[in-house]
Scaffold this active site. Structure first.
Site, PDB file in Angstrom:
ATOM      1  N   LYS A 172      18.542  56.273  94.213  1.00 38.18           N
ATOM      2  CA  LYS A 172      19.616  55.762  93.337  1.00 38.18           C
ATOM      3  C   LYS A 172      20.965  55.877  94.031  1.00 38.18           C
ATOM      4  O   LYS A 172      21.282  56.896  94.633  1.00 38.18           O
ATOM      5  CB  LYS A 172      19.624  56.525  92.013  1.00 38.18           C
ATOM      6  CG  LYS A 172      20.624  55.953  91.021  1.00 38.18           C
ATOM      7  CD  LYS A 172      20.343  56.373  89.607  1.00 38.18           C
ATOM      8  CE  LYS A 172      21.390  55.833  88.644  1.00 38.18           C
ATOM      9  NZ  LYS A 172      21.413  54.357  88.602  1.00 38.18           N
ATOM     10  N   HIS A 192      17.605  61.442  88.432  1.00 37.52           N
ATOM     11  CA  HIS A 192      17.025  60.172  88.884  1.00 37.52           C
ATOM     12  C   HIS A 192      16.409  60.328  90.271  1.00 37.52           C
ATOM     13  O   HIS A 192      16.678  61.304  90.972  1.00 37.52           O
ATOM     14  CB  HIS A 192      18.084  59.063  88.943  1.00 37.52           C
ATOM     15  CG  HIS A 192      18.429  58.493  87.599  1.00 37.52           C
ATOM     16  ND1 HIS A 192      19.381  59.062  86.785  1.00 37.52           N
ATOM     17  CD2 HIS A 192      17.945  57.419  86.923  1.00 37.52           C
ATOM     18  CE1 HIS A 192      19.473  58.359  85.666  1.00 37.52           C
ATOM     19  NE2 HIS A 192      18.615  57.353  85.715  1.00 37.52           N
TER      20      HIS A 192
HETATM   21  P1  NAD Z   1      16.514  48.327  94.374  1.00 41.75           P
HETATM   22  O1  NAD Z   1      17.379  48.752  95.508  1.00 41.75           O
HETATM   23  O2  NAD Z   1      15.070  48.698  94.381  1.00 41.75           O
HETATM   24  O3  NAD Z   1      16.604  46.747  94.136  1.00 41.75           O
HETATM   25  C1  NAD Z   1      17.771  45.984  94.324  1.00 41.75           C
HETATM   26  C2  NAD Z   1      17.341  44.715  95.039  1.00 41.75           C
HETATM   27  O4  NAD Z   1      18.459  43.833  95.088  1.00 41.75           O
HETATM   28  C3  NAD Z   1      16.892  44.991  96.501  1.00 41.75           C
HETATM   29  O5  NAD Z   1      15.615  44.426  96.719  1.00 41.75           O
HETATM   30  C4  NAD Z   1      17.967  44.297  97.325  1.00 41.75           C
HETATM   31  O6  NAD Z   1      17.493  43.757  98.547  1.00 41.75           O
HETATM   32  C5  NAD Z   1      18.404  43.193  96.354  1.00 41.75           C
HETATM   33  N1  NAD Z   1      19.714  42.644  96.706  1.00 41.75           N
HETATM   34  C6  NAD Z   1      20.813  43.301  97.131  1.00 41.75           C
HETATM   35  N2  NAD Z   1      21.788  42.438  97.436  1.00 41.75           N
HETATM   36  C7  NAD Z   1      21.296  41.204  97.186  1.00 41.75           C
HETATM   37  C8  NAD Z   1      21.827  39.901  97.315  1.00 41.75           C
HETATM   38  N3  NAD Z   1      23.070  39.685  97.764  1.00 41.75           N
HETATM   39  N4  NAD Z   1      21.047  38.857  96.960  1.00 41.75           N
HETATM   40  C9  NAD Z   1      19.788  39.039  96.525  1.00 41.75           C
HETATM   41  N5  NAD Z   1      19.217  40.268  96.394  1.00 41.75           N
HETATM   42  C10 NAD Z   1      19.976  41.325  96.728  1.00 41.75           C
HETATM   43  O7  NAD Z   1      17.220  48.935  93.063  1.00 41.75           O
HETATM   44  P2  NAD Z   1      16.620  49.064  91.579  1.00 41.75           P
HETATM   45  O8  NAD Z   1      16.097  50.439  91.380  1.00 41.75           O
HETATM   46  O9  NAD Z   1      15.764  47.888  91.250  1.00 41.75           O
HETATM   47  O10 NAD Z   1      17.988  49.016  90.727  1.00 41.75           O
HETATM   48  C11 NAD Z   1      18.871  47.914  90.827  1.00 41.75           C
HETATM   49  C12 NAD Z   1      20.052  48.138  89.886  1.00 41.75           C
HETATM   50  O11 NAD Z   1      19.580  48.202  88.530  1.00 41.75           O
HETATM   51  C13 NAD Z   1      20.789  49.481  90.106  1.00 41.75           C
HETATM   52  O12 NAD Z   1      22.153  49.273  89.856  1.00 41.75           O
HETATM   53  C14 NAD Z   1      20.188  50.393  89.054  1.00 41.75           C
HETATM   54  O13 NAD Z   1      21.011  51.466  88.697  1.00 41.75           O
HETATM   55  C15 NAD Z   1      20.002  49.411  87.914  1.00 41.75           C
HETATM   56  N6  NAD Z   1      19.012  49.783  86.906  1.00 41.75           N
HETATM   57  C16 NAD Z   1      19.311  49.446  85.636  1.00 41.75           C
HETATM   58  C17 NAD Z   1      18.403  49.683  84.626  1.00 41.75           C
HETATM   59  C18 NAD Z   1      18.721  49.217  83.228  1.00 41.75           C
HETATM   60  O14 NAD Z   1      17.934  49.449  82.300  1.00 41.75           O
HETATM   61  N7  NAD Z   1      19.831  48.492  83.042  1.00 41.75           N
HETATM   62  C19 NAD Z   1      17.171  50.288  84.913  1.00 41.75           C
HETATM   63  C20 NAD Z   1      16.893  50.636  86.240  1.00 41.75           C
HETATM   64  C21 NAD Z   1      17.816  50.356  87.235  1.00 41.75           C
END
Ligand code: NAD
Length: 258
Positions: free
Chosen positions: A152, A148
């Site tokens: 991550k 990844h």
């Molecule tokens: P990222 O860090 O780009 O985005 C997360 C966002 O959440 C950030 O903008 C952050 O500021 C925000 N955030 C954090 N705390 C917050 C709060 N208290 N209130 C509001 N917003 C808040 O990360 P990402 O790459 O978008 O991934 C996010 C999650 O999704 C990770 O756990 C990742 O592993 C997971 N993910 C899952 C899948 C899936 O298919 N299920 C796919 C990709 C990523």
């Protein structure tokens, strides 16, 4: 039309989901939630925004919340939804067993969907791999490598753990007893009752998972490569539409929907 509140709306996944929802008449964005320091990207949106989901729920009882943030944030939001009755789709990974149990408690009260991987391909793999393991028999060693991007936070990926869970089940093993996530030094021969999960991090890789089944004189490699976050975002949007019509009582996953 499905009304959506997106939490983590300025993140990598939140941005993709937001843009795809705006381009599709089946969805209306009614709220965006993001940490104050990361919310500048949302100012151009013509949509109510807050740093707290609780501010937006009372005016949108019918909205489905989509949350891709961090485990403690998603769990707190699932608890808010359990109180308000809103449905919530969670894509966040890295939950502890206790946090997963708390999510299941929320699912008893409201509609909750959680999947560590929202792509159709990975979820088809979850169905096919156990059959492959059973057909190969006991002699084949099972290993996995996941790769990844360098931002991550959790390792191994939620998807790798989910795949490993299915591999372990196919052998009647308990994953927590057989998972090997690190090897270093004089480790001796590989025990047969083991599933290796190795992690690679770097660049902007969206997600690659390769399962190896290695036996006498041959091996099988099965790889899933996500080319873009679009596949996960499309799955989350489809899950939101589907979850809206379901009842509380089950912690729903992609396999329920597919
Ligand atoms: P990222 O860090 O780009 O985005 C997360 C966002 O959440 C950030 O903008 C952050 O500021 C925000 N955030 C954090 N705390 C917050 C709060 N208290 N209130 C509001 N917003 C808040 O990360 P990402 O790459 O978008 O991934 C996010 C999650 O999704 C990770 O756990 C990742 O592993 C997971 N993910 C899952 C899948 C899936 O298919 N299920 C796919 C990709 C990523």
């Amino acid at each position: 039309m499905t009304s959506l509140i997106i939490v983590g709306a300025g993140g990598r996944m939140g941005t993709m989901i937001r843009n795809m929802a705006k381009a599709d008449a089946a969805y209306t964005l009614v709220g965006l939630v993001e940490r104050t320091e990361y919310s500048s990207a949302l100012q151009a949106e013509n949509c109510p925004a807050s740093n707290n989901l609780a501010d937006l729920l009372p005016a949108h009882k019918d909205a489905v919340v989509i949350d891709f943030t961090a485990p403690e944030v998603s769990l707190a939001n699932a608890r808010l939804c359990a109180q308000s009755g809103n449905a919530i789709v969670i894509g966040t990974t890295g939950f502890t067993e206790e946090q997963k149990a708390s999510l299941a408690e929320c699912a008893a009260k409201t509609r909750v969907f959680w999947s560590p991987n929202m792509s159709v391909g990975v979820n088809v793999l979850l169905k096919v791999l156990p059959e492959l393991v059973r057909l190969l028999g006991e002699k084949y060693d099972l290993e996995m490598v996941e790769m990844h991007h360098n931002k991550k936070k959790d390792a191994p990926s939620g998807t790798a753990l989910r795949i490993a869970e299915e591999l372990a089940k196919a052998r009647d093993w308990n994953l927590s007893e057989v998972a090997c996530c690190q090897r270093e030094g004089i480790i001796g021969e590989r025990p047969h009752k083991e599933i290796g999960i190795q992690t690679i991090r770097g660049g902007d890789v969206v997600g690659v998972h390769t399962v190896y089944a290695m036996g006498p004189g041959e091996r099988i490699e099965v790889t899933h490569q996500a080319h873009s976050r679009e596949t996960f975002a499309a799955g989350a949007l489809r899950a939101a539409e589907w979850l809206f019509t379901q009842n509380a009582g089950t912690l729903y996953t992609m396999s329920h929907m597919l």
